[in-house]
Motif scaffolding. Structure first.
Motif, short mmCIF file in Angstrom:
data_model
loop_
_atom_site.label_atom_id
_atom_site.label_comp_id
_atom_site.label_asym_id
_atom_site.label_seq_id
_atom_site.Cartn_x
_atom_site.Cartn_y
_atom_site.Cartn_z
N LYS A 213 0.83 -1.22 0.00
CA LYS A 213 0.00 0.00 0.00
C LYS A 213 0.85 1.26 0.00
O LYS A 213 0.48 2.26 -0.62
CB LYS A 213 -0.94 -0.01 1.21
CG LYS A 213 -2.04 -1.08 1.13
CD LYS A 213 -3.03 -0.94 2.25
CE LYS A 213 -2.46 -1.30 3.59
NZ LYS A 213 -2.14 -2.73 3.71
N MET A 214 1.98 1.23 0.69
CA MET A 214 2.84 2.43 0.75
C MET A 214 3.60 2.66 -0.56
O MET A 214 4.07 3.77 -0.82
CB MET A 214 3.86 2.30 1.88
CG MET A 214 3.28 2.34 3.26
SD MET A 214 4.60 2.45 4.51
CE MET A 214 5.58 0.99 4.13
N PHE A 215 3.74 1.60 -1.36
CA PHE A 215 4.59 1.68 -2.55
C PHE A 215 3.76 2.11 -3.76
O PHE A 215 3.48 1.32 -4.66
CB PHE A 215 5.31 0.35 -2.77
CG PHE A 215 6.25 0.02 -1.64
CD1 PHE A 215 7.56 0.44 -1.66
CD2 PHE A 215 5.79 -0.69 -0.53
CE1 PHE A 215 8.42 0.16 -0.61
CE2 PHE A 215 6.64 -0.98 0.52
CZ PHE A 215 7.95 -0.54 0.49
N ASP A 216 3.42 3.36 -3.76
CA ASP A 216 2.57 3.96 -4.80
C ASP A 216 3.33 5.10 -5.45
O ASP A 216 3.46 6.18 -4.85
CB ASP A 216 1.26 4.45 -4.20
CG ASP A 216 0.34 5.11 -5.21
OD1 ASP A 216 0.68 5.11 -6.42
OD2 ASP A 216 -0.71 5.63 -4.80
N PRO A 217 3.87 4.92 -6.65
CA PRO A 217 4.68 5.98 -7.26
C PRO A 217 3.90 7.27 -7.50
O PRO A 217 4.48 8.37 -7.48
CB PRO A 217 5.14 5.35 -8.59
CG PRO A 217 4.23 4.20 -8.83
CD PRO A 217 3.80 3.71 -7.49
N SER A 218 2.59 7.18 -7.68
CA SER A 218 1.81 8.39 -7.92
C SER A 218 1.68 9.26 -6.68
O SER A 218 1.30 10.43 -6.76
CB SER A 218 0.42 8.02 -8.44
OG SER A 218 -0.33 7.34 -7.44
N ALA A 219 2.00 8.67 -5.51
CA ALA A 219 1.88 9.43 -4.26
C ALA A 219 3.16 10.17 -3.89
O ALA A 219 3.18 10.91 -2.91
CB ALA A 219 1.50 8.48 -3.13
N LYS A 290 16.30 4.11 7.10
CA LYS A 290 15.12 4.96 6.96
C LYS A 290 13.90 4.21 7.51
O LYS A 290 13.89 2.98 7.55
CB LYS A 290 14.87 5.35 5.50
CG LYS A 290 16.08 5.97 4.80
CD LYS A 290 16.49 7.29 5.44
CE LYS A 290 17.72 7.87 4.75
NZ LYS A 290 18.19 9.13 5.40
N THR A 291 12.89 4.93 7.90
CA THR A 291 11.67 4.28 8.35
C THR A 291 10.96 3.67 7.15
O THR A 291 11.15 4.12 6.01
CB THR A 291 10.73 5.28 9.03
OG1 THR A 291 10.29 6.24 8.07
CG2 THR A 291 11.43 5.99 10.18
N PRO A 292 10.13 2.66 7.36
CA PRO A 292 9.40 2.06 6.23
C PRO A 292 8.63 3.09 5.41
O PRO A 292 8.57 3.00 4.18
CB PRO A 292 8.47 1.05 6.90
CG PRO A 292 9.20 0.65 8.15
CD PRO A 292 9.88 1.90 8.62
N GLY A 293 8.04 4.07 6.08
CA GLY A 293 7.27 5.08 5.37
C GLY A 293 8.10 6.00 4.49
O GLY A 293 7.57 6.61 3.55
N LEU A 327 9.39 -3.34 -7.73
CA LEU A 327 8.53 -3.39 -8.92
C LEU A 327 7.25 -2.61 -8.71
O LEU A 327 6.71 -2.02 -9.66
CB LEU A 327 8.21 -4.84 -9.27
CG LEU A 327 9.40 -5.71 -9.70
CD1 LEU A 327 8.96 -7.16 -9.91
CD2 LEU A 327 10.03 -5.18 -10.99
N ALA A 328 6.73 -2.59 -7.48
CA ALA A 328 5.51 -1.84 -7.21
C ALA A 328 5.71 -0.34 -7.43
O ALA A 328 4.74 0.38 -7.68
CB ALA A 328 5.05 -2.09 -5.77
N MET A 329 6.96 0.10 -7.36
CA MET A 329 7.27 1.50 -7.66
C MET A 329 7.49 1.72 -9.16
O MET A 329 7.80 2.82 -9.59
CB MET A 329 8.50 1.95 -6.88
CG MET A 329 8.32 1.97 -5.36
SD MET A 329 6.99 3.04 -4.80
CE MET A 329 7.59 4.64 -5.34
N GLY A 330 7.36 0.64 -9.94
CA GLY A 330 7.52 0.74 -11.39
C GLY A 330 8.95 0.81 -11.85
O GLY A 330 9.21 1.12 -13.03
N LYS A 331 9.91 0.49 -10.98
CA LYS A 331 11.32 0.70 -11.30
C LYS A 331 11.94 -0.52 -11.99
O LYS A 331 11.58 -1.67 -11.70
CB LYS A 331 12.12 1.00 -10.02
CG LYS A 331 11.56 2.14 -9.18
CD LYS A 331 11.40 3.44 -9.95
CE LYS A 331 12.73 4.06 -10.32
NZ LYS A 331 12.56 5.42 -10.90
#
Length: 407
Positions: A213-219, A290-293, A327-331
């Motif tokens: 859920k946190m790994f959203d490149p649009s955010a 770094k923190t997960p967020g 991959l969830a970040m599209g990288k």
């Protein structure tokens, strides 16, 4: 305390503390997902004499703080349908004992102490039966089938712990015996499932879940300042920096042979990682833990993400969750080639040596990629905890189908 509802109750034992905030955890994520449809009791890692009285250990301090935050209670409802038990009693520190009957006697004694507290918590919750999931602990979990008598006992094999001396000392003998006597062995990699099948024919592959859920490149709207100061192209890694799992020599070779690339390493280091040697290179930057967020913003600003995993007994069957996060970040991603990584070969370049690693990074920087960002994201989202837990509960249900169901 509210009484649980649901058809099958689950007790989960783990060496991964519930209160740990900085590191991801398969079993905590599994517990949360499982609790969406079933009552779950998560048994926190018991403290032993060593963790309580050693000046070097911070485990006891963190546990005391966790219990204090919850009003001194050892059994709490962490979220709806999910309870956490932090055992009160200390276990003996027994791993130093020789691998003989004396160790087995002491281990069973520890198991009796732990199982007594589990039974008390189960009674307080009003459960009459439960399924027990043991998170890869062949030591403290060895006698729990006899002591707790669960409806089904599942051994969750997610890593080859026998490659680590602590676990190997007694686990080399106990893990095969435990896998033989449990009702089900569930593994997160095909390699480990095949290994388990040598001891128990009821061994299943349940895939790997990821919380993406946190790994959203649009955010992502801003590059972190410490990363923005580093020029491109940025070749990045995010995760624990340990020589047990990562090939520091490979990272050094990449940096030395391509001084025009910036290698960015994010995560906490340990003594086994060649931090000083790498830090001396002008194009290698350590940004610390770094923190997960915070991690997604760093991943979004990398040109290529890497997983330079060393191939050894620990990693050969390991499922690296970070690949799904990448991959969830599209990288685009380059990773070391292992049997498990074959699952990703439509989207991730796999390399067997430093020469291939460098060549594949170069390919990506020159626009030669295996899939589009949208395809990578879609693939990563196939690996959800809902899917993995669903496969696990399906296998458990097959074992329970002939048994009377009570709550």
């Amino acid at each position: 305390m509210n009484k649980p509802s649901g058809r099958t109750n689950f007790v989960i034992t783990s060496r991964q503390p519930w209160e740990e905030k900085q590191l991801g955890s398969n079993i905590r994520d599994m517990a949360r997902t499982l609790s969406e449809t079933h009552p779950v009791l998560f048994v926190n890692e018991p403290l032993d004499w060593s963790s309580r009285f050693s000046k070097k250990s911070e485990r006891a301090q963190r546990r005391d703080e966790f219990i204090a935050q919850n009003g001194g209670r050892h059994l709490i409802e962490a979220q709806k349908n999910l309870w956490v038990l932090s055992p009160k009693n200390l276990l003996g520190s027994i791993n130093w004992l020789p691998d003989t009957g004396l160790y087995d006697w002491a281990n069973r004694y520890n198991g009796t102490i732990l199982s007594t507290e589990i039974r008390q918590a189960v009674s307080e919750l009003g459960w009459k039966s439960f399924v027990l999931i043991n998170d890869n602990d062949m030591l403290q979990g060895f006698f729990l089938k006899e002591l707790l008598k669960p409806a089904v006992y599942v051994y969750y094999l997610r890593d080859n712990f026998l490659a680590v001396d602590f676990w190997k000392r007694h686990g080399a003998r106990l893990e095969p015996l435990l896998m033989s006597k449990v009702d089900l062995v569930a593994s997160n990699s095909l390699y480990l499932a095949r290994q388990a099948a040598r001891y128990n024919p009821n061994s299943v592959y349940v895939g790997q879940g990821c919380d993406l859920k946190m790994f959203d490149p649009s955010a992502i709207s801003e590059i972190p300042a410490d990363l923005a100061a580093i020029p491109k192209p940025r070749i990045g890694y995010a995760g624990a920096l340990t020589g047990l799992r990562l090939d520091g020599g490979l990272i050094e070779t990449v940096a030395r042979q391509r001084p025009d690339w910036q290698v960015v390493l994010i995560g906490a280091t340990d003594d086994s990682f060649p931090t000083e040697r790498l830090n001396a290179l002008p194009n290698v930057t350590f940004l610390g833990a770094k923190t997960p967020g915070e991690i997604p913003a760093y991943l979004a600003a990398m040109d290529v993400l890497i997983n330079p995993q060393v191939l050894n007994e620990v990693t050969i069957g390991n499922y690296p969750r970070k690949i799904d996060e990448y991959l969830a970040m599209g990288k685009p991603v380059v990773a070391g080639k292992t049997e498990t990584m074959a699952l990703f070969d439509q989207h991730v370049y796999l390399a067997e040596n430093a020469e291939q690693f460098i060549a594949r990074i170069d390919d990506i920087l020159n626009g030669k990629v295996l899939s589009s960002p949208a395809e990578r994201i879609a693939f990563a989202w196939e690996h959800t905890w809902e899917n993995s837990v669903g496969m696990l509960t399906d296998a458990i249900d097959q074992l329970l189908v002939s048994q009377p169901q009570t709550t």
